[in-house]
Scaffold this active site. Structure first.
Site, short mmCIF file in Angstrom:
data_model
loop_
_atom_site.label_atom_id
_atom_site.label_comp_id
_atom_site.label_asym_id
_atom_site.label_seq_id
_atom_site.Cartn_x
_atom_site.Cartn_y
_atom_site.Cartn_z
N THR A 18 -5.29 9.83 -6.60
CA THR A 18 -5.53 8.66 -7.45
C THR A 18 -5.74 7.40 -6.61
O THR A 18 -6.52 6.53 -6.95
CB THR A 18 -4.34 8.45 -8.42
OG1 THR A 18 -4.03 9.69 -9.05
CG2 THR A 18 -4.65 7.41 -9.46
N SER A 113 2.66 3.57 -1.68
CA SER A 113 3.02 2.83 -2.88
C SER A 113 4.50 2.93 -3.25
O SER A 113 5.36 2.57 -2.48
CB SER A 113 2.13 3.30 -4.02
OG SER A 113 2.34 2.51 -5.14
N HIS A 114 4.75 3.50 -4.43
CA HIS A 114 6.11 3.55 -4.97
C HIS A 114 6.89 4.77 -4.47
O HIS A 114 8.02 4.96 -4.85
CB HIS A 114 6.01 3.62 -6.49
CG HIS A 114 5.10 4.73 -6.94
ND1 HIS A 114 3.73 4.65 -6.76
CD2 HIS A 114 5.34 5.94 -7.47
CE1 HIS A 114 3.18 5.77 -7.19
NE2 HIS A 114 4.13 6.57 -7.63
N ASP A 277 6.84 -2.88 -6.30
CA ASP A 277 7.00 -1.59 -5.63
C ASP A 277 6.81 -1.67 -4.12
O ASP A 277 6.73 -2.76 -3.55
CB ASP A 277 6.05 -0.56 -6.26
CG ASP A 277 4.60 -0.86 -5.93
OD1 ASP A 277 4.28 -2.04 -5.66
OD2 ASP A 277 3.77 0.06 -5.93
N ASP A 279 4.33 -1.33 -2.03
CA ASP A 279 3.24 -2.13 -1.46
C ASP A 279 2.91 -3.37 -2.29
O ASP A 279 1.89 -4.02 -2.07
CB ASP A 279 1.98 -1.26 -1.28
CG ASP A 279 1.48 -0.66 -2.58
OD1 ASP A 279 2.31 -0.45 -3.50
OD2 ASP A 279 0.27 -0.41 -2.70
N ASP A 281 2.06 -3.95 -5.45
CA ASP A 281 1.03 -4.10 -6.48
C ASP A 281 1.52 -3.80 -7.89
O ASP A 281 0.90 -4.20 -8.86
CB ASP A 281 -0.24 -3.29 -6.14
CG ASP A 281 0.02 -1.81 -5.96
OD1 ASP A 281 1.18 -1.39 -6.06
OD2 ASP A 281 -0.96 -1.07 -5.70
N ARG A 282 2.64 -3.09 -8.01
CA ARG A 282 3.17 -2.83 -9.36
C ARG A 282 4.18 -3.90 -9.75
O ARG A 282 4.75 -4.57 -8.89
CB ARG A 282 3.90 -1.48 -9.38
CG ARG A 282 3.01 -0.31 -9.11
CD ARG A 282 3.78 0.97 -9.26
NE ARG A 282 2.85 2.09 -9.15
CZ ARG A 282 3.04 3.28 -9.67
NH1 ARG A 282 4.15 3.55 -10.31
NH2 ARG A 282 2.14 4.23 -9.54
N LYS A 376 -4.27 -4.15 -8.33
CA LYS A 376 -3.25 -4.69 -9.22
C LYS A 376 -2.32 -5.53 -8.37
O LYS A 376 -2.28 -5.39 -7.16
CB LYS A 376 -2.54 -3.58 -9.96
CG LYS A 376 -1.93 -2.48 -9.12
CD LYS A 376 -1.42 -1.40 -10.07
CE LYS A 376 -0.68 -0.31 -9.31
NZ LYS A 376 -1.61 0.71 -8.82
#
Ligand code: G16
Length: 543
Positions: A18, A113-114, A277, A279, A281-282, A376
């Site tokens: 993704t 990411s997360h 998160d 990085d 972005d969330r 995001k």
């Protein structure tokens, strides 16, 4: 210093998911593994000689080593300049901002990411194009194709570059510019939001708590919320980025951001809580003892956008990923603008933003953002909310409840079944596909199935087709059940079950989402045979 061409064997598992290639650190540490993928990127993006790049990551374990390798490979592949965040750090939205601001050819972002970090945990790498956004599927497919046939890579034989202080050095014929990771991004935020109004709100006693989860956003939050907006120092918690995120799971949801959730539901709860998160972005938004679902958050931002400095002119359009609730669709309708439904993955928003078709985008997976960058953006969402609160002078809960009263409420929940055996997860998906013919017209309690399909999307800008993006079971009253396999996990398979039911009647809006969705959840489990096929009674995470 000389350029070495190193013979290598292709790896068969370098298909980007993704959001880029995500694997366990030991996988990336295999000889030539990272190098192969980076060379596949360079061979696929057709950068002209002398092009520039941005490079940075979320600081997780293996970030520093990877940065050095990529710098030496960029030098050997003809790039003229690389802008690197100090100590190899750049949040994902900041990397996007820097690519756009300095008009580089593209950028490489290192993050999973997360997902947790550490010697045995996750690492990731992705390529972003000159618009600052994740490479489109056409590019990621080309990178994957290249990775399957690669026979050599190029790297400069050189000593490591010092990255801990801003400044310029050279690596072979390439310039390496070490930049402050925060300042360009902070400046952009200041141009979008009414910092004076937010400062006044905070000065007036409005208490906030931001949980950086020991991830990349700590320094960004300290600079913006504390230094520039005057929030007390203790407003930012877990602000020191750590290579293993303090052993935590840097995913801002009700399960993994439990420290913050406890504070926000405690006796002395601040007025506003948020987390981001690994990085940056969330985002997760909380009011005092009140959780805002990401889908509602997107709808709220859209409905209130003209109160916010950078969005006063209104929105060109809105986009949401398919599993995201339709709450924002009704806002778009009331604003008389288009709402696009895309597959999961921020990369699908890029073309729409570049073509000026949308301003705001969002996903149920705690992602919201706008055309200010092409990723995001966690802190951006926090500032957007604070700007709205500063103008409306109401609590988060009141703002959300008033929104529901006006637009109706989309009860929404997502069940994640993580780390499933791949075969079991595939068997659920296959069983659902096989049920397509029999389901339409079937009644389950008060719900009747209207249609079901596997979502596919034709990009309205470049006409590309993306198939197999998630099973949808749509009911006649607008309720939805969706099943998808995650494309970001690194262990086994993660099956996501999304549930949504619309309620127009304001007297029922106070209900707990799990209560309101109870019947739909049972229907979803029954139709999918999830529990018997996977042997899992309970999901790993409910959001
Ligand atoms: C990435 C993508 C998002 C997507 C999310 C979850 O986010 O950028 O667009 O919604 O993964 O994807 P999946 O459901 O396939 O796991 P992030 O924050 O992990 O980069």
């Amino acid at each position: 210093m000389s350029i070495r061409t190193v013979a290598t064997q292709p790896f068969s598992d370098q298909k980007p998911g993704t959001s880029g290639l995500r694997k366990k650190v030991p996988v990336f540490q295999q000889q030539n593994y990272l190098e192969n993928f980076v060379q596949s990127i360079f061979d696929s993006i057709a950068a002209p000689k002398g092009a520039s790049l941005v490079l940075g990551g979320d600081g997780r374990f293996y970030n520093r080593e990877a940065i050095q390798i990529i710098l030496k490979m960029a030098a050997a592949n003809g790039f003229s300049e690389v802008l690197v965040g100090r100590s190899g750090i750049l949040s994902t939205p900041a990397a996007s901002c820097v690519i756009r601001k300095y008009k580089t050819y593209g950028g490489i972002i290192l993050s999973a990411s997360h997902n947790p970090g550490g010697p045995k945990e996750d690492f990731g790498i992705k390529y972003n194009s000159s618009n600052g956004g994740p490479a489109t599927e056409t590019v990621t497919e080309a990178i994957y194709a290249k990775s399957k046939t690669l026979s050599s890579y190029r790297i400069l034989d050189a000593a490591d570059v010092a990255l801990d202080k801003p400044g310029e050095t050279t690596l072979g014929g390439m310039k390496v510019k070490v930049i402050d990771p925060v300042s360009d991004y902070a400046e952009l935020m200041e141009s979008l939001f009414d910092f004076a109004a937010i400062r006044a709100l905070l000065k007036g006693g409005f208490k906030i708590r931001f949980d950086a989860m020991h991830a990349v956003n700590g320094p960004y939050a300290k600079e913006i919320l504390v230094t520039r907006l005057g929030a007390p120092v203790d407003s930012v918690m877990n602000a020191v980025p750590l290579e293993d995120f303090g052993g935590g799971h840097p995913d801002p949801n009700l399960t993994y951001a439990h420290d913050l959730v406890e504070i926000m539901y405690g006796a002395e709860a601040p007025d506003f809580g948020a987390a981001s998160d690994g990085d940056g972005d969330r985002n997760m938004i909380l009011g005092k003892r009140f959780f805002v679902t990401p889908s509602d958050s997107l709808a709220l931002l859209a409905a209130n956008a003209t109160l916010v400095t950078g969005y006063r002119q209104g929105l060109a359009g809105i986009a949401r990923s398919m599993p995201t609730s339709a709450a924002v669709d009704r806002v778009a309708k009331s604003l008389n603008i288009r709402c696009f439904e895309t597959p999961t993955g921020w990369k699908f928003f890029g073309n729409l933003m570049d073509a000026g078709k949308v301003t705001l985008c969002g996903e149920e997976s705690f992602g919201t953002g706008s055309s200010h960058v092409r990723e995001k953006d966690g802190l951006w969402a926090v500032l957007f909310w604070l700007n709205i609160v500063a103008v409306r002078k109401q609590s988060v809960e009141t703002i959300v409840r008033e929104h529901w009263a006006k637009f109706g409420r989309n009860f929404y929940s997502r069940y994640d079944y993580e780390g499933l055996p791949t075969d079991a997860a595939n068997s659920v998906m296959q069983h659902l596909h096989e049920s397509f013919a029999a389901l339409p017209g079937k009644a389950f309690g008060k719900y009747t199935v209207k249609t079901c399909d596997d979502f596919s999307y034709i990009d309205p800008v470049d006409g590309s087709l993306s198939k197999g993006q998630g099973v949808r079971i749509l009911f006649s009253d607008g309720s939805r059940i969706i099943f998808r396999l995650s494309g970001t996990g690194t262990e086994g398979a993660t099956l996501r079950m999304y549930l949504e039911a619309f309620e127009a009647d304001a007297s029922r809006h106070h209900q707990d989402a799990q209560e309101a969705l109870k019947e739909l959840i049972q229907i979803a489990l029954r139709i999918s045979e999830l529990q018997t096929r996977t042997g899992r009674e309970q999901p790993t995470v409910i959001t």
